[in-house]
Design an enzyme around this catalytic site. Structure first.
Site, PDB file in Angstrom:
ATOM      1  N   HIS A   1       9.818   2.587   4.792  1.00 56.51           N
ATOM      2  CA  HIS A   1       9.048   1.291   4.861  1.00 56.51           C
ATOM      3  C   HIS A   1       9.130   0.480   3.827  1.00 56.51           C
ATOM      4  CE1 HIS A   1       5.555   0.567   7.607  1.00 56.51           C
ATOM      5  NE2 HIS A   1       5.484   1.903   8.182  1.00 56.51           N
TER       6      HIS A   1
ATOM      7  N   GLN B   1       2.132  -0.969   2.677  1.00 59.67           N
ATOM      8  CA  GLN B   1       1.443  -1.472   4.407  1.00 59.67           C
ATOM      9  C   GLN B   1       0.292  -2.144   3.726  1.00 59.67           C
ATOM     10  OE1 GLN B   1       2.336   2.002   5.712  1.00 59.67           O
ATOM     11  NE2 GLN B   1       1.760   1.647   7.855  1.00 59.67           N
TER      12      GLN B   1
ATOM     13  N   CYS C   1       2.599   2.449  14.141  1.00 58.19           N
ATOM     14  CA  CYS C   1       2.142   2.452  13.150  1.00 58.19           C
ATOM     15  C   CYS C   1       1.356   0.917  12.723  1.00 58.19           C
ATOM     16  CB  CYS C   1       3.555   1.416  12.869  1.00 58.19           C
ATOM     17  SG  CYS C   1       3.937   0.698  11.205  1.00 58.19           S
ATOM     18  N   LEU C   2       0.219   1.695  12.171  1.00 54.81           N
ATOM     19  CA  LEU C   2      -0.579   0.663  11.664  1.00 54.81           C
ATOM     20  C   LEU C   2      -0.463  -0.692  11.074  1.00 54.81           C
ATOM     21  CD1 LEU C   2      -2.539   3.457   8.888  1.00 54.81           C
ATOM     22  CD2 LEU C   2      -3.312   2.282  11.448  1.00 54.81           C
TER      23      LEU C   2
ATOM     24  N   GLY D   1       0.256   9.026   8.314  1.00 54.15           N
ATOM     25  CA  GLY D   1       0.287   7.896   6.656  1.00 54.15           C
ATOM     26  C   GLY D   1       0.919   7.116   6.475  1.00 54.15           C
TER      27      GLY D   1
ATOM     28  N   HIS E   1       9.308   8.043   8.863  1.00 46.89           N
ATOM     29  CA  HIS E   1       9.550   6.996   9.368  1.00 46.89           C
ATOM     30  C   HIS E   1       7.871   6.145   7.845  1.00 46.89           C
ATOM     31  CE1 HIS E   1       6.174   4.275  12.034  1.00 46.89           C
ATOM     32  NE2 HIS E   1       5.387   3.642  10.856  1.00 46.89           N
ATOM     33  N   GLU E   2       7.910   7.108   6.922  1.00 48.61           N
ATOM     34  CA  GLU E   2       6.765   5.457   5.801  1.00 48.61           C
ATOM     35  C   GLU E   2       7.854   5.928   4.620  1.00 48.61           C
ATOM     36  OE1 GLU E   2       3.837   5.195   5.757  1.00 48.61           O
ATOM     37  OE2 GLU E   2       4.139   6.510   7.856  1.00 48.61           O
TER      38      GLU E   2
END
Length: 184
Positions: free
Chosen positions: A157, A65, A110-111, A60, A153-154
């Site tokens: 953000h 991000q 997480c990226l 995701g 999670h997304e």
């Protein structure tokens, strides 16, 4: 094409901002951004493309991000049954959720976070999300299991929340009471 260079890292102020709603109908620029976010996630899961472009694998991605403080998310993930799901949403929001909780037994990553942060992240076991699809239509999704966790999670953000903010600082690996562990 988005690369790892486009993904901002933990500590960048944009990751702690509450993102702005996307004006509707979405602009061509917003549509292209969201398409390229999904393309990144898909490419990052393709071993050859990921190696060639040095992409870290992700399931995701949220617009903050990539340093765009707008409410946009892209998700590409297989659920527990192995069914592939792909979503791109503008202005997603959780409109209802279960009392029951769940968590990833392996913890979350997480990226935007380079190091592994051990700990269980409590999430709602079931959620209903509303948002706007790429074509401008309203979407309502009822999600559970891994999909529910990825969406939470997304969406976090978009509200300036990082997954590790939800981990119990005193006892990160303490099982969460009355929660269902999800294996991935």
């Amino acid at each position: 094409m988005l690369t790892m260079e486009d993904i901002i890292r933990d500590g960048h102020p944009t990751l702690r901002e509450v993102a702005k709603e996307v004006s509707l109908p979405p602009s061509n620029e917003d549509i292209q951004t969201l398409k390229s976010m999904l393309e990144y996630v898909k490419n990052s899961q393709d071993a050859e493309i990921a190696k060639k472009y040095e992409l870290r694998s992700g399931i995701g991605l949220a617009a903050p991000q990539i340093n765009i403080s707008k409410k946009m998310i892209a998700i590409h993930v297989k659920d527990e049954a192995g069914t592939q799901h792909s979503y791109t949403l503008f202005n997603p929001k959780i409109v209802s959720h279960s009392i029951e909780q769940s968590y990833l037994s392996s913890g979350e990553g997480c990226l935007s976070v380079d190091e592994a942060i051990p700990g269980y992240v409590p999430r709602y076991a079931r959620i209903t999300v509303k948002g706007i699809a790429l074509d401008g239509t309203e979407v309502k999704l009822r999600l559970k299991g891994l999909l529910a966790i990825v969406f939470q999670h997304e969406i976090d953000h978009l509200n300036g929340i990082m997954f590790y903010d939800r981990i119990d600082k005193n006892n990160p690996l303490k099982p969460i009471d009355n929660a269902v562990p999800i294996d991935r």
